[in-house]
Design a protein around this motif. Structure first.
Motif, PDB file in Angstrom:
ATOM      1  N   PHE A  31       0.869  -1.167   0.000  1.00  0.00           N
ATOM      2  CA  PHE A  31       0.000   0.000   0.000  1.00  0.00           C
ATOM      3  C   PHE A  31       0.907   1.218   0.000  1.00  0.00           C
ATOM      4  N   GLU A  32       0.405   2.309  -0.523  1.00  0.00           N
ATOM      5  CA  GLU A  32       1.172   3.554  -0.571  1.00  0.00           C
ATOM      6  C   GLU A  32       0.302   4.665   0.005  1.00  0.00           C
ATOM      7  N   LEU A  33       0.869   5.438   0.895  1.00  0.00           N
ATOM      8  CA  LEU A  33       0.168   6.565   1.493  1.00  0.00           C
ATOM      9  C   LEU A  33       1.004   7.815   1.232  1.00  0.00           C
ATOM     10  N   GLY A  34       0.435   8.756   0.461  1.00  0.00           N
ATOM     11  CA  GLY A  34       1.173   9.946   0.074  1.00  0.00           C
ATOM     12  C   GLY A  34       0.452  11.221   0.458  1.00  0.00           C
ATOM     13  N   LEU A  35       1.236  12.245   0.678  1.00  0.00           N
ATOM     14  CA  LEU A  35       0.729  13.573   1.002  1.00  0.00           C
ATOM     15  C   LEU A  35       1.429  14.532   0.052  1.00  0.00           C
ATOM     16  N   ARG A  36       0.688  15.454  -0.563  1.00  0.00           N
ATOM     17  CA  ARG A  36       1.332  16.380  -1.489  1.00  0.00           C
ATOM     18  C   ARG A  36       0.682  17.755  -1.450  1.00  0.00           C
ATOM     19  N   TYR A  37       1.494  18.745  -1.782  1.00  0.00           N
ATOM     20  CA  TYR A  37       0.992  20.093  -2.033  1.00  0.00           C
ATOM     21  C   TYR A  37       0.888  20.227  -3.546  1.00  0.00           C
ATOM     22  N   GLU A  38      -0.222  20.772  -4.023  1.00  0.00           N
ATOM     23  CA  GLU A  38      -0.435  20.897  -5.458  1.00  0.00           C
ATOM     24  C   GLU A  38      -0.970  22.281  -5.781  1.00  0.00           C
ATOM     25  N   SER A  39      -0.462  22.871  -6.857  1.00  0.00           N
ATOM     26  CA  SER A  39      -0.913  24.185  -7.294  1.00  0.00           C
ATOM     27  C   SER A  39      -1.233  24.141  -8.780  1.00  0.00           C
ATOM     28  N   TRP A  40      -2.363  24.744  -9.141  1.00  0.00           N
ATOM     29  CA  TRP A  40      -2.794  24.811 -10.543  1.00  0.00           C
ATOM     30  C   TRP A  40      -2.650  26.238 -11.029  1.00  0.00           C
ATOM     31  N   ALA A  52      -3.100  29.936 -12.891  1.00  0.00           N
ATOM     32  CA  ALA A  52      -4.097  31.005 -12.788  1.00  0.00           C
ATOM     33  C   ALA A  52      -4.785  31.013 -11.422  1.00  0.00           C
ATOM     34  N   HIS A  53      -4.093  30.539 -10.398  1.00  0.00           N
ATOM     35  CA  HIS A  53      -4.628  30.495  -9.036  1.00  0.00           C
ATOM     36  C   HIS A  53      -5.992  29.794  -8.988  1.00  0.00           C
ATOM     37  N   THR A  54      -6.192  28.829  -9.895  1.00  0.00           N
ATOM     38  CA  THR A  54      -7.451  28.091  -9.917  1.00  0.00           C
ATOM     39  C   THR A  54      -7.609  27.260  -8.658  1.00  0.00           C
ATOM     40  N   LEU A  55      -6.523  26.595  -8.243  1.00  0.00           N
ATOM     41  CA  LEU A  55      -6.618  25.717  -7.083  1.00  0.00           C
ATOM     42  C   LEU A  55      -5.247  25.541  -6.454  1.00  0.00           C
ATOM     43  N   GLN A  56      -5.216  25.572  -5.146  1.00  0.00           N
ATOM     44  CA  GLN A  56      -4.064  25.154  -4.356  1.00  0.00           C
ATOM     45  C   GLN A  56      -4.619  24.223  -3.308  1.00  0.00           C
ATOM     46  N   GLN A  57      -4.021  23.045  -3.190  1.00  0.00           N
ATOM     47  CA  GLN A  57      -4.581  22.049  -2.284  1.00  0.00           C
ATOM     48  C   GLN A  57      -3.498  21.225  -1.612  1.00  0.00           C
ATOM     49  N   THR A  58      -3.901  20.627  -0.503  1.00  0.00           N
ATOM     50  CA  THR A  58      -3.142  19.560   0.130  1.00  0.00           C
ATOM     51  C   THR A  58      -3.936  18.298  -0.162  1.00  0.00           C
ATOM     52  N   ALA A  59      -3.274  17.305  -0.730  1.00  0.00           N
ATOM     53  CA  ALA A  59      -3.979  16.093  -1.138  1.00  0.00           C
ATOM     54  C   ALA A  59      -3.358  14.865  -0.476  1.00  0.00           C
ATOM     55  N   ILE A  60      -4.211  13.892  -0.224  1.00  0.00           N
ATOM     56  CA  ILE A  60      -3.800  12.609   0.339  1.00  0.00           C
ATOM     57  C   ILE A  60      -4.142  11.537  -0.677  1.00  0.00           C
ATOM     58  N   ARG A  61      -3.196  10.650  -0.965  1.00  0.00           N
ATOM     59  CA  ARG A  61      -3.430   9.543  -1.895  1.00  0.00           C
ATOM     60  C   ARG A  61      -3.182   8.237  -1.171  1.00  0.00           C
ATOM     61  N   PHE A  62      -4.162   7.329  -1.243  1.00  0.00           N
ATOM     62  CA  PHE A  62      -4.012   5.986  -0.693  1.00  0.00           C
ATOM     63  C   PHE A  62      -4.159   5.022  -1.855  1.00  0.00           C
ATOM     64  N   ALA A  63      -3.100   4.229  -2.109  1.00  0.00           N
ATOM     65  CA  ALA A  63      -3.073   3.403  -3.323  1.00  0.00           C
ATOM     66  C   ALA A  63      -2.618   1.983  -3.022  1.00  0.00           C
ATOM     67  N   TYR A  64      -3.020   1.072  -3.903  1.00  0.00           N
ATOM     68  CA  TYR A  64      -2.523  -0.296  -3.876  1.00  0.00           C
ATOM     69  C   TYR A  64      -1.474  -0.382  -4.979  1.00  0.00           C
ATOM     70  N   ARG A  65      -0.294  -0.869  -4.640  1.00  0.00           N
ATOM     71  CA  ARG A  65       0.862  -0.825  -5.524  1.00  0.00           C
ATOM     72  C   ARG A  65       1.300  -2.232  -5.893  1.00  0.00           C
ATOM     73  N   PHE A  66       1.466  -2.476  -7.205  1.00  0.00           N
ATOM     74  CA  PHE A  66       1.960  -3.750  -7.720  1.00  0.00           C
ATOM     75  C   PHE A  66       3.420  -3.584  -8.086  1.00  0.00           C
ATOM     76  N   GLY A  67       4.291  -4.363  -7.500  1.00  0.00           N
ATOM     77  CA  GLY A  67       5.719  -4.255  -7.754  1.00  0.00           C
ATOM     78  C   GLY A  67       6.418  -3.586  -6.589  1.00  0.00           C
ATOM     79  N   ARG A  68       7.748  -3.624  -6.610  1.00  0.00           N
ATOM     80  CA  ARG A  68       8.520  -3.069  -5.492  1.00  0.00           C
ATOM     81  C   ARG A  68       8.844  -1.673  -5.730  1.00  0.00           C
TER      82      ARG A  68
END
Length: 169
Positions: free
Chosen positions: A142-151, A153-169
């Protein structure tokens, strides 16, 4: 931007190995995302993404990410008559650096395509850490990620959390 993406796609063809041993393998992950916008017209965002990771030189890998995100608007007179959610498709390429076993940093840049209302194409960049959570099954984590993202024209700035199932090392 197109030249940068082309370069990131071509670079894996030139990888070399100094020693014989287990070669790094391509990994694939699929996950859910939750976004918390820091300002703007949106309350919250939810989505899903698929990510391909290609090791080039230990500890660096290239990534390609695609998905969809839906952001729900705040009640505001600035909404220009739009209510409900806006749907976006992020397409990003990036670099992942493995800091230690199970911990890595990632930076991505790419295009965000709006599917409703204005049909805008925006530039986006993101950066953040993530950890791998091992399972009892080999080559799956499993992968748990945290990121800052900016789009753009100041459309969006966010803090995002991603929880994923990962195949491979």
């Amino acid at each position: 931007m197109k030249k940068l993406i082309l370069l990131l796609l071509i670079l894996p063809a030139f990888k070399t190995y100094a020693q014989d041993g287990p070669k790094p393998s391509t990994t694939f992950s699929g996950g859910v995302e939750f976004g918390i916008p820091s300002r703007g017209l949106y309350n919250v965002g939810v989505g899903a993404s698929l990510k391909l990771e290609q090791p080039i030189v230990s500890p660096v890998s290239l990534t390609l990410t695609a998905g969809f995100s839906s952001f729900f608007r705040k009640n505001s007179p600035l909404n220009e008559g739009h209510s409900g959610g806006d749907i976006f498709v992020p397409l990003k390429a990036g670099v992942r650096y493995n800091v230690s076993s199970g911990l890595f940093l990632e930076a991505e840049a790419g295009s965000i395509i709006e599917l409703n209302y204005d049909k805008r194409k925006l530039f986006a960049f993101s950066i953040g850490p993530a950890i791998m959570i091992p399972t009892s099954t080999d080559n799956r984590n499993f992968e748990l990620g945290l990121r800052y993202e900016s789009w753009s024209a100041h459309t969006l700035q966010q803090t995002a959390i991603r929880f994923a199932y990962r195949f491979g090392r």
